[in-house]
Design an enzyme around this catalytic site. Structure first.
Site, short mmCIF file in Angstrom:
data_model
loop_
_atom_site.label_atom_id
_atom_site.label_comp_id
_atom_site.label_asym_id
_atom_site.label_seq_id
_atom_site.Cartn_x
_atom_site.Cartn_y
_atom_site.Cartn_z
N CYS A 83 1.78 0.03 -8.80
CA CYS A 83 2.76 0.92 -7.98
C CYS A 83 3.96 1.10 -8.71
O CYS A 83 4.68 1.90 -8.47
CB CYS A 83 2.97 -0.13 -6.67
SG CYS A 83 3.58 -1.84 -7.06
N GLU A 85 5.38 -3.13 0.97
CA GLU A 85 5.70 -2.92 -0.49
C GLU A 85 4.82 -1.68 -0.80
O GLU A 85 3.87 -1.79 -0.94
CB GLU A 85 5.19 -4.08 -1.32
CG GLU A 85 5.95 -5.63 -1.03
CD GLU A 85 7.31 -5.58 -1.70
OE1 GLU A 85 7.48 -4.49 -2.68
OE2 GLU A 85 8.18 -6.14 -1.36
N GLY A 141 0.81 -1.19 -0.12
CA GLY A 141 -0.05 0.08 -0.29
C GLY A 141 1.05 1.28 0.04
O GLY A 141 1.73 1.35 -0.68
N VAL A 193 0.04 4.66 5.78
CA VAL A 193 -0.18 3.48 6.29
C VAL A 193 0.53 2.37 6.78
O VAL A 193 0.88 1.92 8.02
CB VAL A 193 -1.39 2.57 5.59
CG1 VAL A 193 -1.92 1.30 6.37
CG2 VAL A 193 -2.58 3.43 4.96
#
Length: 471
Positions: free
Chosen positions: A259, A225, A203, A207
């Site tokens: 990502c 990751e 994410g 967070v």
């Protein structure tokens, strides 16, 4: 257009108040030791494969409902990719599980030494919404391949996939050892309050800091990751037509919600205009004159992300694209020119189909630009001169690099995939996934047939001399 969602229940499979009991129950099952054995591990891996095969239509429909993913894209990036990785694990698992013999120095002999891979225990996998099947089931596959029990927490943002996984995972996998917890922040916080033996989070950095803080309370290791602004460097000696096509594919796949998508382009000033024109041509060849009507172009996941992205369209000048439709959560494949480093679009990971193009005087200037910023998850460089690509690889730091391509480095199970610095910590894919969820336990076995007294006090002059020589 998004397809209708599959029929799923709206209620979380496990409530907040049930989380502690769930984790305790799974830990008790792990303590029986049955997950350590190869047959159990292989059975779970085959179970994931069977789930993906038998529930393919439902999973693709859920991906379409959440992200507007074309079926072939959903299959290739979320389903087929996981199957390919599991096949790789199954081919090599027996060898990975064997103790690894290592050399024993002369003064320790007779003895033998080895590294044993043992399961960590109970793993927590917290998945993202952009590839909500792949990025939950692939870490799960690594966890069970290494002999762990696991709790998986799909993203509530991709609600249809989350609900479907909660319903079907118990049908295919060992429900005593593997569980799904649905929900949002309260459920995630409840899980993070429990003791796990490894936490695997995919994410964003905000967070990730919460995850690390919670993990620190139990000294739990983490794999993070994350992402970041992955740059593309285009040298004046690049094959511009091929570079443009590969940049456009990597950027607009999943509507840019990847990502490792190219986040921005640094291009040698003399070739900026032809590069942009080639990207325009590539987009037209991919999606036709109106990408909104293309069955191969997805949508933004929700209204909040759509609104965030539309504000970034004000940076620079729109070279092409820029059209939006809030009702469909549609943003056209877009290229921005005349972008300045201080513009809003350059301040955060874009995570959408907007590509800023900035000019630089040369490759050295591009390298300097990249090195002034956080280390990215991926870096891409296009040039037909190996001296240029080698210079970029050597003088920059990133999670991974693709030369004359985008995205493909993460598809090789022989290459570990992960970030560095703010783009993440730890790695997985292929053997690296197995290693991530394993403890490398050192084991030394000594013979009792030979026990030289030189190792014991009192330390005479002779003993000291021998010890200095052989130790």
């Amino acid at each position: 257009m998004a397809q209708s969602a599959p029929s799923t229940t709206d209620a979380p499979a496990v409530g907040v108040e049930e989380v502690p009991k769930l984790v305790t129950r799974i830990r008790e099952e792990y303590e029986t030791g049955r997950t350590h054995h190869a047959p159990w591990r292989k059975e779970q891996l085959e179970g994931i494969k069977t789930l993906l095969a038998e529930r393919e239509d439902e999973l693709l429909a859920a991906l379409a409902a959440d992200l507007g993913k074309p079926p072939i894209e959903g299959w290739a990036t979320d389903l087929g990719y996981v199957v390919s990785e599991i096949d790789y694990m199954l081919r090599h698992l027996d060898r990975w599980m064997k103790p690894e013999r290592v050399a024993t120095p002369l003064f320790q002999r007779p003895a033998r030494a080895a590294i044993h891979r043992e399961p960590l225990g109970v793993a927590l996998v917290i998945g993202p919404w952009n590839y909500p099947v792949q990025l939950v089931l692939l870490p799960l596959a690594g966890a069970v391949a290494a002999g762990n029990c696991a709790v998986i927490k799909p993203s509530e943002v991709s609600a249809n996939v989350s609900a479907l996984l909660a319903r079907i995972v118990p049908e295919y996998l060992d429900r005593d050892c593997i569980a799904v917890v649905e929900g949002g922040v309260p459920e995630t916080q409840a899980l993070l309050g429990e003791r796990f033996d490894h936490i695997f989070y995919t994410g964003n950095g905000t967070v990730a800091r919460v995850v690390m803080e919670a993990a620190a309370q139990h000294l739990t290791p983490v794999t993070l990751e994350l992402g970041g602004k992955s740059p593309v460097i285009v040298d004046r000696h690049a094959n511009l037509e091929v570079a443009a096509r590969r940049i456009a594919w990597g950027k607009y796949l999943n509507s840019g919600q990847t990502c490792v998508a190219p986040d921005y382009v640094l291009v040698d000033a003399p070739v900026e205009e032809p590069l942009v024109e080639h990207i325009r041509e590539a987009v037209r060849s991919f999606y036709g004159p109106d990408p909104r009507r293309s069955p191969d172009y997805g949508r933004i996941v929700n209204g909040r992300h759509f609104d965030r992205l539309t504000t970034l369209l004000g940076s620079g000048t729109v070279a092409f694209g820029g059209e939006t439709d809030a009702a469909e959560r549609y943003i056209a494949p877009t290229v921005l020119r005349d972008v300045k480093p201080e513009d809003p679009v350059m301040q955060e990971e874009i995570f959408g189909p907007i590509l800023p193009v900035l000019t630089v005087p040369d490759v050295d200037a591009a390298i300097h630009f990249v090195n002034e910023r956080d280390k990215p998850l991926a870096l891409y460089v296009f040039s037909e001169q190996s001296s240029v690509t080698e210079r970029v690889v050597e003088r920059t730091s990133s999670g991974g690099v693709c030369v004359n391509a985008t995205l493909y480095h993460l598809t090789l199970p022989s290459l570990p995939f992960g970030g560095v610095g703010p783009s993440g910590m730890g790695a997985y894919h292929g053997r690296a996934t197995f290693e991530t969820f394993s403890h490398r336990k050192s084991v030394l076995v000594k013979s009792t047939r030979f026990d030289p007294k030189v190792a014991y006090p009192p330390y005479t002059a002779l003993k000291k001399k021998l010890m200095r020589r052989f130790l």
